[in-house]
Design an enzyme around this catalytic site. Structure first.
Site, PDB file in Angstrom:
ATOM      1  N   GLY A   1     -33.844  11.496  -2.418  1.00  0.00           N
ATOM      2  CA  GLY A   1     -34.183  12.495  -1.397  1.00  0.00           C
ATOM      3  C   GLY A   1     -33.440  13.793  -1.608  1.00  0.00           C
ATOM      4  O   GLY A   1     -32.438  14.061  -0.940  1.00  0.00           O
ATOM      5  N   TYR A   2     -33.927  14.574  -2.533  1.00  0.00           N
ATOM      6  CA  TYR A   2     -33.313  15.876  -2.829  1.00  0.00           C
ATOM      7  C   TYR A   2     -34.207  17.020  -2.322  1.00  0.00           C
ATOM      8  O   TYR A   2     -33.851  17.752  -1.431  1.00  0.00           O
ATOM      9  CB  TYR A   2     -33.116  16.042  -4.346  1.00  0.00           C
ATOM     10  CG  TYR A   2     -31.838  15.495  -4.937  1.00  0.00           C
ATOM     11  CD1 TYR A   2     -31.230  14.340  -4.460  1.00  0.00           C
ATOM     12  CD2 TYR A   2     -31.238  16.135  -6.028  1.00  0.00           C
ATOM     13  CE1 TYR A   2     -30.064  13.849  -5.036  1.00  0.00           C
ATOM     14  CE2 TYR A   2     -30.076  15.650  -6.617  1.00  0.00           C
ATOM     15  CZ  TYR A   2     -29.487  14.507  -6.121  1.00  0.00           C
ATOM     16  OH  TYR A   2     -28.346  14.028  -6.713  1.00  0.00           O
TER      17      TYR A   2
ATOM     18  N   GLU B   1     -30.091  12.315 -14.585  1.00  0.00           N
ATOM     19  CA  GLU B   1     -31.545  12.341 -14.434  1.00  0.00           C
ATOM     20  C   GLU B   1     -32.171  13.165 -15.564  1.00  0.00           C
ATOM     21  O   GLU B   1     -33.176  12.778 -16.159  1.00  0.00           O
ATOM     22  CB  GLU B   1     -31.908  12.957 -13.071  1.00  0.00           C
ATOM     23  CG  GLU B   1     -33.412  13.096 -12.884  1.00  0.00           C
ATOM     24  CD  GLU B   1     -33.809  13.632 -11.510  1.00  0.00           C
ATOM     25  OE1 GLU B   1     -32.925  14.058 -10.755  1.00  0.00           O
ATOM     26  OE2 GLU B   1     -35.021  13.623 -11.215  1.00  0.00           O
TER      27      GLU B   1
ATOM     28  N   GLU C   1     -37.475  26.573 -16.380  1.00  0.00           N
ATOM     29  CA  GLU C   1     -36.814  27.868 -16.162  1.00  0.00           C
ATOM     30  C   GLU C   1     -35.401  27.654 -15.623  1.00  0.00           C
ATOM     31  O   GLU C   1     -34.461  28.363 -16.009  1.00  0.00           O
ATOM     32  CB  GLU C   1     -37.633  28.728 -15.190  1.00  0.00           C
ATOM     33  CG  GLU C   1     -38.964  29.219 -15.760  1.00  0.00           C
ATOM     34  CD  GLU C   1     -40.021  28.119 -15.868  1.00  0.00           C
ATOM     35  OE1 GLU C   1     -39.935  27.121 -15.123  1.00  0.00           O
ATOM     36  OE2 GLU C   1     -40.931  28.246 -16.703  1.00  0.00           O
TER      37      GLU C   1
END
Ligand SMILES: Cc1cc2nc3c(=O)[nH]c(=O)nc-3n(C[C@H](O)[C@H](O)[C@H](O)COP(=O)(O)OP(=O)(O)OC[C@H]3O[C@@H](n4cnc5c(N)ncnc54)[C@H](O)[C@@H]3O)c2cc1C
Ligand SMILES: Cc1cc2nc3c(=O)[nH]c(=O)nc-3n(C[C@H](O)[C@H](O)[C@H](O)COP(=O)(O)OP(=O)(O)OC[C@H]3O[C@@H](n4cnc5c(N)ncnc54)[C@H](O)[C@@H]3O)c2cc1C
Lengths: 378, 396
Positions: free
Chosen positions: B132-133, B249, B380
């Site tokens: 949950g970011y 991640e 980016e």
């Protein structure tokens, strides 16, 4: 482990110190401006011999260091950072490999100590035309008495203008395009009928066109097996390709570093230009490419140390990648320097010129990508 | 060296004896990959047995300490285990966000009790986690997140919403970034907490992707009570944990492409589908040139993954900010890979439904890869991190 071990890391430090001190880019400018015909500095070459570099691939029992290809590649990389001209690739890597793997006792005894001492330069002569094409070797070696007679022309022979001997690929059987039927000869550069013409190249190092007009050699001058030299030639070229890939990696790292320094220094629009995201993202992309080229180069050098005959794929990946990344690095370096990047006053253009030579020699990025695809089944 | 050789021999023998033959065939669909969790339905007995056997040895997480359900293997031993698994085509027994992301973060920042509680369950595939970011207004600028956790005495009260939460509807637990101080600068008011997805006040709503699948959700929190013991690390210092977790991640996503297609590259797939000429060259020459360059890049990139991991192991640290190099390059490479596969497919790549093409597997996978350079931080953002942190270029 795809990292340098302690000995290799120490060699890298020592090499960086040596080239920075003894062979900065200014040394190349001197070779160029003084039009040194050999394309390198003999005193510097002897200093390299004193450091043991000339014997880095020569086995210990033949008087060398037997340090291996990772070590030799480290030296190429460091010389790539300073654009150091030397016969290291031709002599200490390619010729030393050919001799120590396939030389007769007499050939070894004659040449290996001279290589280690920094007294001999040995060039490898393969290509005959516009592109790199070892299997396309057409030069004839016709049987003549107990020996052979060589006739044909070799071009862009690295260090051919300074060589004491030439390792030359010629056809004893078959026809151009076939790997079979190629033999390798170690020919004295002063042999009768061998004409050496110096070619002035854009990297200021020069090369040579060698014309063999019925040059007579004996069976003792053959290196490796008659008609079956292609395998050895591939190993020798593989070593040269890996050395060039390592040099190109050093070339790319250095022009990249200089460009980063410039981005942090040059101001326009009231800011350092390195603060513009348009340049930051290009710099970051280039950094990623440079990192990836470095890994491919180390993997190739380790593969050569593990089994030089089975290293073809890793070497082609490295040469293809390092050639295209060094090209990108040179282009971005000039562009990001703006007008000053176009001038001879700063060194960036010298990196671009050497990049063009090193990326073309022994197969450019396309040549090696084709090989990679074939090796991978397409 | 000798002990590593011995380890290799033992590992090979053990794998040969214990890896079911069904688990040595290429993965063909999503459910061939075991994600674990309370609600996981094993696709086959073999999948279950394989997970149990590997978990019993700690080899679902071979590098973690044995005390927390890991294998306690050294970096070299983990490399050997992976090589030996690859050699027999063994599937990974378990994949999960717990393994890739939460585990490393808990090992670095969790309390002893939190490690004891959560790590063995991740290792055994008992609990499935989600992340949950991201929020609707906090994507690349993650630190501006607004989901709040108010002090409720011995617990927090969590209110707000997350978005793009992968597998939120299938997960048992969530690791979640919440704002615990609204007056502090944005990076200094964030906390990292853990809670159960079955807690009252949690709800999820799947989002349909362009590939036609719904692997992620909108996730809503309406006064969810979370025990304070579930705070990881220090209150208001969750950003450090969040960033550390992201490096893991990103490293994982960057390496994600290689294992697809049974390890075959686009050039190899194209050769089997289109054919080669008499010299063994792919018959489509334009495609071949691009595929050959992609092959060079993929092999050089694979060497970079290895080099960074080896360097990190030698230095006793993680890959750190260099994970952004892997994330950026690996995901852009994976997108290129699927562009090549779509070119190779030609008309065959246009079918969306139908048994012949497994319901348009290729175009759906192609579309899925477009997310690679977005999820876990966009390309980016990765380039910004490389420019600022690794190259030290100035801020605008
Ligand atoms: C062969 C040649 C002939 C020339 N002839 C003439 C002439 O006849 N008359 C004349 O007046 N000038 C001439 N010039 C100068 C030329 O116009 C300038 O070199 C050019 O405008 C760039 O300026 P600069 O060299 O100061 O580079 P800089 O402005 O310092 O640029 C350096 C780098 O930063 C980048 N950069 C700068 N600002 C930004 C930004 N805001 N965002 C993103 N990137 C940025 C640039 O694109 C470049 O890559 C010539 C230049 C050359 C090379
Ligand atoms: C398949 C998938 C799975 C996901 N799973 C999860 C999950 O499980 N949990 C979770 O929390 N999140 C998840 N995400 C969310 C993901 O992390 C975000 O989508 C991502 O961080 C980008 O945020 P955004 O979508 O809000 O895009 P934005 O931040 O709005 O970006 C839009 C565009 O602007 C660009 N941009 C933004 N800022 C800058 C800048 N400073 N400079 C230059 N360009 C900029 C971006 O690069 C992008 O191209 C997932 C996303 C996808 C696609």
């Amino acid at each position: 482990m795809l990292v340098l071990n302690d000995d290799q890391a120490m060699l890298q430090d020592a090499a960086r110190g040596f080239v920075t001190d003894k062979a900065p880019v200014a040394a190349l400018r001197r070779i160029r401006d003084e039009r040194v015909a050999e394309g390198f500095d003999r005193d510097l070459w002897r200093a390299m011999a004193a450091m043991g570099w000339t014997g880095i691939l020569v086995p210990e029992d033949e008087g060398g260091l037997g340090f291996g290809f990772v070590g030799a590649g480290i030296l190429c990389e460091e010389m790539g950072r300073t654009l150091t001209p030397s016969p290291f690739l031709s002599t200490a890597m390619m010729a030393a490999t050919a001799l120590s793997r396939a030389g007769s006792p007499a050939q070894k005894e004659h040449w290996l100590p001279a290589i280690v001492a920094g007294d001999a330069v040995i060039a490898t002569a393969v290509d005959e035309g516009r592109g790199h094409d070892p299997a396309g070797t057409a030069m004839r070696a016709e049987r003549h008495g107990n020996g052979f007679r060589l006739t044909g022309t070799k071009t862009y022979v690295v260090d051919g203008q300074a060589a004491d001997a030439v390792l030359v690929a010629a056809r004893t059987a078959g026809s151009a395009g076939e790997p079979g039927g190629i033999s390798l000869f170690l020919v004295d550069a002063k042999a009768r009928g061998l004409a050496v013409e110096r070619l002035a190249t854009l990297d200021s190092r020069g090369a040579a066109e060698l014309t063999f007009d019925g040059v007579e050699v004996t069976a003792d001058d053959v290196i490796g097996a008659v008609d079956d030299g292609h395998g050895l030639l591939e190993v020798v070229l593989g070593v040269g390709r890996a050395g060039l890939a390592a040099e190109l990696s050093g070339n790319a790292q250095e022009s990249f570093t200089r460009t980063m320094d410039y981005l942090k220094e040059r101001k326009q629009f009231g800011r350092t230009i390195g603060a513009f995201q348009a340049l930051q993202h290009r710099a970051a992309h280039l950094f990623c490419e440079v990192e990836i080229a470095r890994s491919a180069v180390l993997a190739a050098l380790q593969a050569l140390d593990a089994d030089a005959e089975a290293a073809g794929l890793a070497v082609s990946v490295a040469k293809a990648k390092a050639s295209s990344v060094a090209r990108l690095a040179a282009q971005e370096a000039v562009q990001m320097h703006g007008g000053i990047g176009m001038t001879d006053a700063i060194d960036i253009g010298l990196f671009m010129k050497r990049m063009q030579v090193a990326s073309t020699l022994y197969g450019d990025a396309d040549f090696h990508a084709d090989r990679v695809a074939l090796a991978r089944g397409f | 060296m000798d002990s590593l050789d011995a380890f290799r021999r033992e590992t090979r023998a053990w794998l040969d004896a214990n890896c079911p033959v069904e688990m040595r065939t290429p993965v063909t669909g999503d459910d061939d990959i075991c994600w674990g969790g309370r609600r996981w339905v094993f696709k086959s007995e073999a999948q279950k047995v394989w997970l149990e056997r590997m978990a019993a040895r700690g080899w679902t997480v071979p590098g973690w300490p044995q005390a927390y359900g890991g294998g306690g293997l050294s970096h070299e031993e983990v490399t050997i285990l992976k090589e030996e698994m690859r050699a027999i085509g063994a599937r990974s027994p378990l994949e999960s966000f717990g393994i890739w992301m939460l585990g490393p973060a808990l090992l670095a920042f969790g309390s002893e009790a939190q490690k004891q509680e959560h790590l063995p369950k991740i290792a055994r595939g008992e609990i499935r986690w989600c992340q949950g970011y991201s929020e609707p207004n906090a994507g690349s600028d993650l630190a501006s997140l607004q989901t709040r956790a108010d002090d409720g005495g011995d617990h927090f009260v969590v209110t707000g919403s997350k978005i793009w939460t992968s597998y939120a509807d299938k997960a048992d637990m969530i690791f979640c970034l919440v704002r615990t101080d609204f007056s502090a600068p944005k990076h200094l008011g964030i906390s990292f907490i853990l809670f159960d997805m079955t807690a009252p006040g949690v709800s999820t709503k799947p989002i349909l992707l362009i590939s036609g699948k719904s692997p992620f959700c909108e996730t809503f929190f309406d006064g969810v009570k979370v025990p304070k013991a579930n705070l990881v690390g220090t209150l208001n210092r969750g950003w450090d944990i969040a960033k550390y977790l992201l490096t893991h991640e990103r490293e994982m996503i960057g390496g994600g492409g290689g294992g697809l297609l049974g390890g075959r590259s686009p050039g190899q797939v194209a050769a089997s589908e289109i054919g080669t000429d008499g010299q063994g060259r792919l018959a489509d020459h334009f495609l071949r040139a691009d595929a050959a360059r992609a092959e060079v890049d993929a092999l050089a990139f694979a060497a970079t993954m290895t080099r960074y991991k080896d360097e990190a192991a030698a230095g006793g640290k993680g890959v750190g900010d260099k994970s952004s190099v892997l994330k950026y390059y690996g995901t852009e490479l994976n997108k290129r890979r699927y562009e090549l596969l779509m070119r190779a497919a030609g008309h065959e790549g246009l079918e969306w439904e139908g048994a012949r093409t497994h319901d348009g597997e290729r175009p759906r996978d192609w579309l899925r890869t477009k997310a690679n350079s977005i999820e876990g931080g966009t390309s980016e953002v990765m380039l910004d991190i490389v420019a600022k942190r690794l190259l030290q270029l100035p801020n605008a």
